[in-house]
Design an enzyme around this catalytic site. Structure first.
Site, mmCIF file in Angstrom:
data_model
loop_
_atom_site.group_PDB
_atom_site.id
_atom_site.type_symbol
_atom_site.label_atom_id
_atom_site.label_comp_id
_atom_site.label_asym_id
_atom_site.label_seq_id
_atom_site.Cartn_x
_atom_site.Cartn_y
_atom_site.Cartn_z
ATOM 1 N N GLU A 135 0.824 -1.206 0.000
ATOM 2 C CA GLU A 135 0.000 0.000 0.000
ATOM 3 C C GLU A 135 0.864 1.265 0.000
ATOM 4 O OE1 GLU A 135 -3.673 -0.429 2.582
ATOM 5 O OE2 GLU A 135 -2.468 -2.064 3.343
ATOM 6 N N SER A 188 -6.546 -2.102 2.043
ATOM 7 C CA SER A 188 -6.851 -1.506 0.731
ATOM 8 C C SER A 188 -7.292 -2.545 -0.295
ATOM 9 C CB SER A 188 -5.653 -0.710 0.195
ATOM 10 O OG SER A 188 -5.428 0.421 0.994
ATOM 11 N N SER A 236 -11.116 10.639 0.821
ATOM 12 C CA SER A 236 -11.259 9.291 1.381
ATOM 13 C C SER A 236 -12.478 9.247 2.294
ATOM 14 C CB SER A 236 -10.004 8.901 2.169
ATOM 15 O OG SER A 236 -8.871 8.830 1.335
#
EC number: 6.3.2.4
Length: 396
Positions: A31, A207, A357
């Protein structure tokens, strides 16, 4: 005759010392690129008038960088050769137990008040870097060693959720060594407990990296191999919803230390079959709905479950808690024959932190804007560190 009074010259008061905040990003993780996006967003939004901000980068090879080299890494140029050229202007750094970030030649030291580790995944969100901060006795944003480790390991996480009485989907835990030694036996074990579709995941990653939705046996082995390439522990989860009925994907942002608060509930309508890595970071097809269309009782239940999950994993600072909602079953007469069911999916102790986000967006919808959210997290880190000073570690 009027008297004139001489006004005394006021001595200018020194401006309050800025808090020195290190923004730590990158890392040896799948990530890594997500971390760069989150850190860039924080650096663009943090109140520079309130904080002295120090960018600190970690390359994919584990090299720590600051100053020009850190900015170079943040820009996305992660080639070791390019980083090496920049070392003429700035050096690598090491974290010392005196809570100083220093150049390796030791000629200059920069003490930090708080570190904001915007690190996602392995070596950043799993308790390893948090252990380093604990040894250095420095305040940092987010959960400690235990909370980070349990929030990262889906297998252990689910055991803690079960102990707290939180509803989850059925699942099977396997080791990579078991899969490689006897794949047929593993498949038999999975199919005995679960029905297709199932989700195959590496236990320690985020993720949606390495995650596959498996519709039948032909897809199972490739999915297991993919997950096994990312972690030695694998988890296989029962799909929710059944044929033709997708589950609703709901998320709650939690903020706080010993007295955490939950945001409004949000919903993600994935642009793909499920909310995978590409749907999260490389596609505009996924639709966030904030707040989610839920009844008051459903929203209350989900928010309470989010706080219970946060406490079950001994989290601090921040976390995003994800849920799956199985749709209600309606019979031919239009009556609900089976109510909707809510399952706790997982907790993420360092969620994506760009301004778009879900974690920041959920708090913005709750009344806490992005810049103020950063302030709150830094304050929570300082409070958490101060609270730990009450603990005696040695005998008097």
């Amino acid at each position: 005759m009027t008297k004139t009074t001489k006004q005394k010259k006021q001595t200018p008061q020194p401006s309050p010392k800025k808090l020195r905040v290190g923004i730590l990003f990158g890392g040896r993780s799948g990530e890594h690129e997500v971390s760069l996006l989150s850190a860039a967003s924080i650096l663009n939004s943090i109140d520079q008038g309130k904080y002295e901000v120090i960018p600190v980068g970690i390359t994919k090879q584990g090299q720590w960088l600051t100053s020009t080299a850190a900015q170079h890494l943040l820009a996305g140029n992660t080639k070791p050769a390019s980083i090496q050229k920049k070392r003429a202007a700035t050096n690598s750094i090491e974290l010392r137990a005196s809570a100083n970030l220093a150049q390796q030649n030791g000629s200059f030291a920069q003490s930090l008040d708080v570190i904001f580790p915007v690190l996602h995944g392995t070596f950043g969100e799993d308790g390893t870097i948090q252990g380093l901060f604990e040894l250095a006795d420095i305040a940092y944003v987010g959960s400690g060693v235990l909370g980070s480790a349990t929030g990262m390991d889906k297998s252990v996480m689910k055991q803690l959720f079960a102990a707290a009485g939180l509803p989850q989907t059925p699942h099977v835990n396997l080791l990579r060594s078991e899969w490689k030694a006897d794949a047929k036996r593993c498949i038999k074990r999975i199919e005995k407990k679960l029905d297709y579709p199932v989700f195959v995941k590496p236990a320690n990653l985020g993720s949606s990296v390495g995650i596959s939705k498996v519709h039948d046996r032909t897809e199972l082995a490739p999915a297991m191999d993919l997950a096994a390439s990312y972690d030695r522990k694998l988890i296989i989860e029962q799909g929710v919803g059944g044929p033709g009925a997708k589950p609703r994907e709901l998320e709650v942002a939690v903020l706080g230390n010993d007295s955490p608060e939950a945001s409004v509930v949000g919903e993600i309508v994935p642009g793909a079959e499920f909310y995978d890595y590409n749907a999260k970071y490389h596609s505009d097809a996924s639709i966030p709905i904030i707040p989610a269309k839920l009844s008051k009782s459903e929203s209350k239940q989900i928010r309470e479950m989010a706080i219970a999950a946060f406490r079950a994993c001994d989290c601090a600072g921040l976390a995003r808690v994800d849920f799956l909602m199985e749709p209600a079953v309606v019979n031919k007469k239009g009556r609900e024959s089976k109510p909707a069911r809510i399952y706790l999916n997982e907790i993420n102790t360092m969620p994506g932190f760009t301004s778009i986000s879900m974690y920041p967006k959920l708090w913005e919808a709750t009344g806490l804007p992005y810049r103020q959210l950063i302030d709150r997290l830094i304050a929570l880190a300082a409070d958490h560190h101060q609270e730990k000073q009450q603990t005696t570690f040695t005998r008097v």
